[in-house]
Design a protein around this motif. Sequence first.
Motif, PDB file in Angstrom:
ATOM      1  N   LEU A   1       0.851  -1.184   0.000  1.00 12.09           N
ATOM      2  CA  LEU A   1       0.000   0.000   0.000  1.00 12.09           C
ATOM      3  C   LEU A   1       0.892   1.241   0.000  1.00 12.09           C
ATOM      4  CD1 LEU A   1      -3.019   0.814   0.149  1.00 12.09           C
ATOM      5  CD2 LEU A   1      -2.703   1.063   2.620  1.00 12.09           C
ATOM      6  N   VAL A   2       0.732   2.071  -1.029  1.00 12.48           N
ATOM      7  CA  VAL A   2       1.608   3.250  -1.146  1.00 12.48           C
ATOM      8  C   VAL A   2       0.892   4.562  -0.829  1.00 12.48           C
ATOM      9  CG1 VAL A   2       3.141   2.114  -2.797  1.00 12.48           C
ATOM     10  CG2 VAL A   2       1.230   3.504  -3.653  1.00 12.48           C
ATOM     11  N   ALA A   3      -0.435   4.554  -0.831  1.00 11.37           N
ATOM     12  CA  ALA A   3      -1.126   5.826  -0.596  1.00 11.37           C
ATOM     13  C   ALA A   3      -2.512   5.608  -0.001  1.00 11.37           C
ATOM     14  CB  ALA A   3      -1.259   6.611  -1.897  1.00 11.37           C
ATOM     15  N   ILE A   4      -2.910   6.560   0.834  1.00 10.03           N
ATOM     16  CA  ILE A   4      -4.305   6.675   1.272  1.00 10.03           C
ATOM     17  C   ILE A   4      -4.826   7.997   0.705  1.00 10.03           C
ATOM     18  CG2 ILE A   4      -5.871   6.987   3.233  1.00 10.03           C
ATOM     19  CD1 ILE A   4      -3.948   5.355   4.957  1.00 10.03           C
ATOM     20  N   PHE A   5      -5.906   7.918  -0.052  1.00 10.06           N
ATOM     21  CA  PHE A   5      -6.547   9.123  -0.561  1.00 10.06           C
ATOM     22  C   PHE A   5      -7.827   9.345   0.247  1.00 10.06           C
ATOM     23  CE2 PHE A   5      -4.392   7.602  -4.574  1.00 10.06           C
ATOM     24  CZ  PHE A   5      -3.450   8.620  -4.632  1.00 10.06           C
ATOM     25  N   ASN A   6      -7.810  10.336   1.131  1.00 12.84           N
ATOM     26  CA  ASN A   6      -9.009  10.645   1.915  1.00 12.84           C
ATOM     27  C   ASN A   6      -9.789  11.779   1.252  1.00 12.84           C
ATOM     28  OD1 ASN A   6      -7.069   9.985   4.815  1.00 12.84           O
ATOM     29  ND2 ASN A   6      -8.919   8.855   4.281  1.00 12.84           N
ATOM     30  N   THR A   7     -11.126  11.654   1.272  1.00 21.74           N
ATOM     31  CA  THR A   7     -11.963  12.723   0.720  1.00 21.74           C
ATOM     32  C   THR A   7     -12.368  13.740   1.784  1.00 21.74           C
ATOM     33  OG1 THR A   7     -14.034  11.514   1.089  1.00 21.74           O
ATOM     34  CG2 THR A   7     -12.926  11.194  -1.059  1.00 21.74           C
ATOM     35  N   HIS A   8     -12.538  13.278   3.021  1.00 15.96           N
ATOM     36  CA  HIS A   8     -12.882  14.178   4.122  1.00 15.96           C
ATOM     37  C   HIS A   8     -12.647  13.465   5.445  1.00 15.96           C
ATOM     38  CE1 HIS A   8     -16.629  11.932   3.639  1.00 15.96           C
ATOM     39  NE2 HIS A   8     -17.130  12.460   4.741  1.00 15.96           N
ATOM     40  N   HIS A   9     -12.797  14.191   6.556  1.00 18.77           N
ATOM     41  CA  HIS A   9     -12.294  13.733   7.837  1.00 18.77           C
ATOM     42  C   HIS A   9     -13.223  12.807   8.620  1.00 18.77           C
ATOM     43  CE1 HIS A   9     -15.131  16.747   9.187  1.00 18.77           C
ATOM     44  NE2 HIS A   9     -14.916  16.406  10.446  1.00 18.77           N
ATOM     45  N   HIS A  10     -14.426  12.570   8.159  1.00 17.43           N
ATOM     46  CA  HIS A  10     -15.348  11.755   8.971  1.00 17.43           C
ATOM     47  C   HIS A  10     -14.763  10.369   9.249  1.00 17.43           C
ATOM     48  CE1 HIS A  10     -19.086  14.365   7.861  1.00 17.43           C
ATOM     49  NE2 HIS A  10     -18.423  14.830   8.905  1.00 17.43           N
ATOM     50  N   ASN A  11     -15.100   9.868  10.439  1.00 19.35           N
ATOM     51  CA  ASN A  11     -14.458   8.640  10.895  1.00 19.35           C
ATOM     52  C   ASN A  11     -14.746   7.435  10.000  1.00 19.35           C
ATOM     53  OD1 ASN A  11     -12.675   7.657  12.961  1.00 19.35           O
ATOM     54  ND2 ASN A  11     -14.387   6.319  13.560  1.00 19.35           N
ATOM     55  N   ASP A  12     -15.905   7.426   9.361  1.00 15.69           N
ATOM     56  CA  ASP A  12     -16.200   6.299   8.473  1.00 15.69           C
ATOM     57  C   ASP A  12     -15.446   6.426   7.139  1.00 15.69           C
ATOM     58  OD1 ASP A  12     -18.041   8.485   7.960  1.00 15.69           O
ATOM     59  OD2 ASP A  12     -19.117   7.141   6.608  1.00 15.69           O
ATOM     60  N   HIS A  13     -14.515   7.370   7.064  1.00 12.04           N
ATOM     61  CA  HIS A  13     -13.656   7.527   5.864  1.00 12.04           C
ATOM     62  C   HIS A  13     -12.169   7.471   6.211  1.00 12.04           C
ATOM     63  CE1 HIS A  13     -17.087   8.622   3.218  1.00 12.04           C
ATOM     64  NE2 HIS A  13     -17.615   8.802   4.420  1.00 12.04           N
TER      65      HIS A  13
ATOM     66  N   ASN B   1      -6.923   4.673   8.775  1.00 13.21           N
ATOM     67  CA  ASN B   1      -5.624   5.310   8.476  1.00 13.21           C
ATOM     68  C   ASN B   1      -4.492   4.818   9.384  1.00 13.21           C
ATOM     69  OD1 ASN B   1      -7.120   6.867   6.660  1.00 13.21           O
ATOM     70  ND2 ASN B   1      -6.077   8.773   7.174  1.00 13.21           N
ATOM     71  N   LYS B   2      -4.717   4.896  10.689  1.00 14.69           N
ATOM     72  CA  LYS B   2      -3.628   4.627  11.647  1.00 14.69           C
ATOM     73  C   LYS B   2      -3.074   3.222  11.503  1.00 14.69           C
ATOM     74  CE  LYS B   2      -3.529   7.840  15.360  1.00 14.69           C
ATOM     75  NZ  LYS B   2      -4.326   8.326  16.501  1.00 14.69           N
ATOM     76  N   ARG B   3      -3.978   2.265  11.465  1.00 13.77           N
ATOM     77  CA  ARG B   3      -3.554   0.862  11.389  1.00 13.77           C
ATOM     78  C   ARG B   3      -2.810   0.595  10.076  1.00 13.77           C
ATOM     79  NH1 ARG B   3      -1.400  -2.899  11.488  1.00 13.77           N
ATOM     80  NH2 ARG B   3      -1.983  -5.100  11.663  1.00 13.77           N
ATOM     81  N   LEU B   4      -3.290   1.171   9.000  1.00  9.30           N
ATOM     82  CA  LEU B   4      -2.649   0.956   7.695  1.00  9.30           C
ATOM     83  C   LEU B   4      -1.263   1.603   7.657  1.00  9.30           C
ATOM     84  CD1 LEU B   4      -5.761   1.461   5.361  1.00  9.30           C
ATOM     85  CD2 LEU B   4      -4.623  -0.701   5.929  1.00  9.30           C
ATOM     86  N   MET B   5      -1.126   2.749   8.338  1.00 11.49           N
ATOM     87  CA  MET B   5       0.193   3.407   8.394  1.00 11.49           C
ATOM     88  C   MET B   5       1.192   2.588   9.194  1.00 11.49           C
ATOM     89  SD  MET B   5      -1.251   7.207   9.118  1.00 11.49           S
ATOM     90  CE  MET B   5       0.315   7.885   9.619  1.00 11.49           C
ATOM     91  N   GLU B   6       0.697   1.908  10.241  1.00  8.56           N
ATOM     92  CA  GLU B   6       1.593   1.036  11.017  1.00  8.56           C
ATOM     93  C   GLU B   6       2.109  -0.109  10.154  1.00  8.56           C
ATOM     94  OE1 GLU B   6      -1.001   1.693  15.046  1.00  8.56           O
ATOM     95  OE2 GLU B   6      -0.692  -0.385  14.354  1.00  8.56           O
ATOM     96  N   GLN B   7       1.210  -0.653   9.368  1.00  9.94           N
ATOM     97  CA  GLN B   7       1.574  -1.808   8.535  1.00  9.94           C
ATOM     98  C   GLN B   7       2.461  -1.391   7.362  1.00  9.94           C
ATOM     99  OE1 GLN B   7       0.208  -4.758   9.477  1.00  9.94           O
ATOM    100  NE2 GLN B   7       1.149  -6.018   7.867  1.00  9.94           N
ATOM    101  N   PHE B   8       2.214  -0.191   6.816  1.00 11.29           N
ATOM    102  CA  PHE B   8       2.965   0.295   5.643  1.00 11.29           C
ATOM    103  C   PHE B   8       3.501   1.694   5.944  1.00 11.29           C
ATOM    104  CE2 PHE B   8      -0.295  -2.637   4.115  1.00 11.29           C
ATOM    105  CZ  PHE B   8       0.435  -3.510   3.332  1.00 11.29           C
ATOM    106  N   PRO B   9       4.610   1.750   6.722  1.00  7.62           N
ATOM    107  CA  PRO B   9       5.096   3.059   7.196  1.00  7.62           C
ATOM    108  C   PRO B   9       5.495   4.018   6.071  1.00  7.62           C
ATOM    109  CG  PRO B   9       6.382   1.233   8.142  1.00  7.62           C
ATOM    110  CD  PRO B   9       5.411   0.625   7.210  1.00  7.62           C
ATOM    111  N   GLN B  10       5.743   3.509   4.880  1.00  7.12           N
ATOM    112  CA  GLN B  10       6.168   4.383   3.782  1.00  7.12           C
ATOM    113  C   GLN B  10       4.994   5.075   3.079  1.00  7.12           C
ATOM    114  OE1 GLN B  10       9.427   4.601   3.501  1.00  7.12           O
ATOM    115  NE2 GLN B  10       9.725   2.903   4.918  1.00  7.12           N
ATOM    116  N   LEU B  11       3.779   4.655   3.372  1.00 13.32           N
ATOM    117  CA  LEU B  11       2.675   5.174   2.564  1.00 13.32           C
ATOM    118  C   LEU B  11       2.454   6.667   2.825  1.00 13.32           C
ATOM    119  CD1 LEU B  11      -0.120   5.722   4.320  1.00 13.32           C
ATOM    120  CD2 LEU B  11      -0.345   3.290   4.188  1.00 13.32           C
TER     121      LEU B  11
END
Length: 266
Positions: A56-68, A72-82
């Motif tokens: 996983l190289v990127a997270i594209f968020n559209t807005h800040h609501h929690n269901d979007h 993020n946090k868990r995916l960043m832990e797994q893929f620190p370079q994203l």
Amino acid sequence: MQVIRLEALSDNYIFLLHVDAERLVGRHRQQNIAAVVDPAEPQPVLKKLAELKADLVAIFNTHHHNDHVGGNKRLMEQFPQLIVYGGAEDRGRIPGQQVFLQQGDRVQFADRIAEVIFVPGHTRAHIVYYFPPEKSGETGELFCGDTLFSGGCGKLFEGTPTQMVDSLSKIRSLPDDTRVWCAHEYTLKNLKFALSLDSNNTDLQKYFDQVQAYRNRGEATIPSLLGVEKRTNPFLRWDHPSLQSAVNKSDAVQSFARIREMRDNF
Ligand code: ZN
Ligand code: FE
């Protein structure tokens, strides 16, 4: 670029963008990569990535609501370079955000480039990502979060009807064959509401029948096609005479506001 739709929470969709390793060998160093749009939660994303053996190289968020952004946090832990992308106005509200995007900015994923469109209304910071087709055989892909739904649009939590009409106008100007990847499965209820206002619209009747059949089979109605939305979605038809007369208004913004208010109470 392949788009994979994942189900999350009660009615959210997460979209995983994946590039076919074989086709890109030689042209790109990273051969099996994915990006995710609006990870509501991490588990469905991690599961699919493991299946694909993709990074996983990127997270594209559209807005800040929690269901979007909930994943993020868990995916960043797994893929620190994203890299975590989001709207400039969302600074401080999106976990891990590193890139602060504005209207007209471009972001790249593998061999595709997305244009960022600023669409305040649902929130004051909402953006959408539009990947135009670059060569024949490709379709335009619009990741629109909670701004446009099939048959509906997002509630106005932080924006005004004027802003939302302006935002949806930008979306309405994209080509008819654009695939519309909405973040929620709200289509059937939206179309029931649409029919209550626009019952003589034969495109709408036809689309409603289709959607009902899909849902009866337990299938997703997303992606939708922007051309279908332009002909059937009351939230893209604020200037259409039949809609305006249904809500007894003659002004675009007032019509939109009234339709939104009626939907909120439907
Ligand atoms: Zn939202
Ligand atoms: Fe949402």
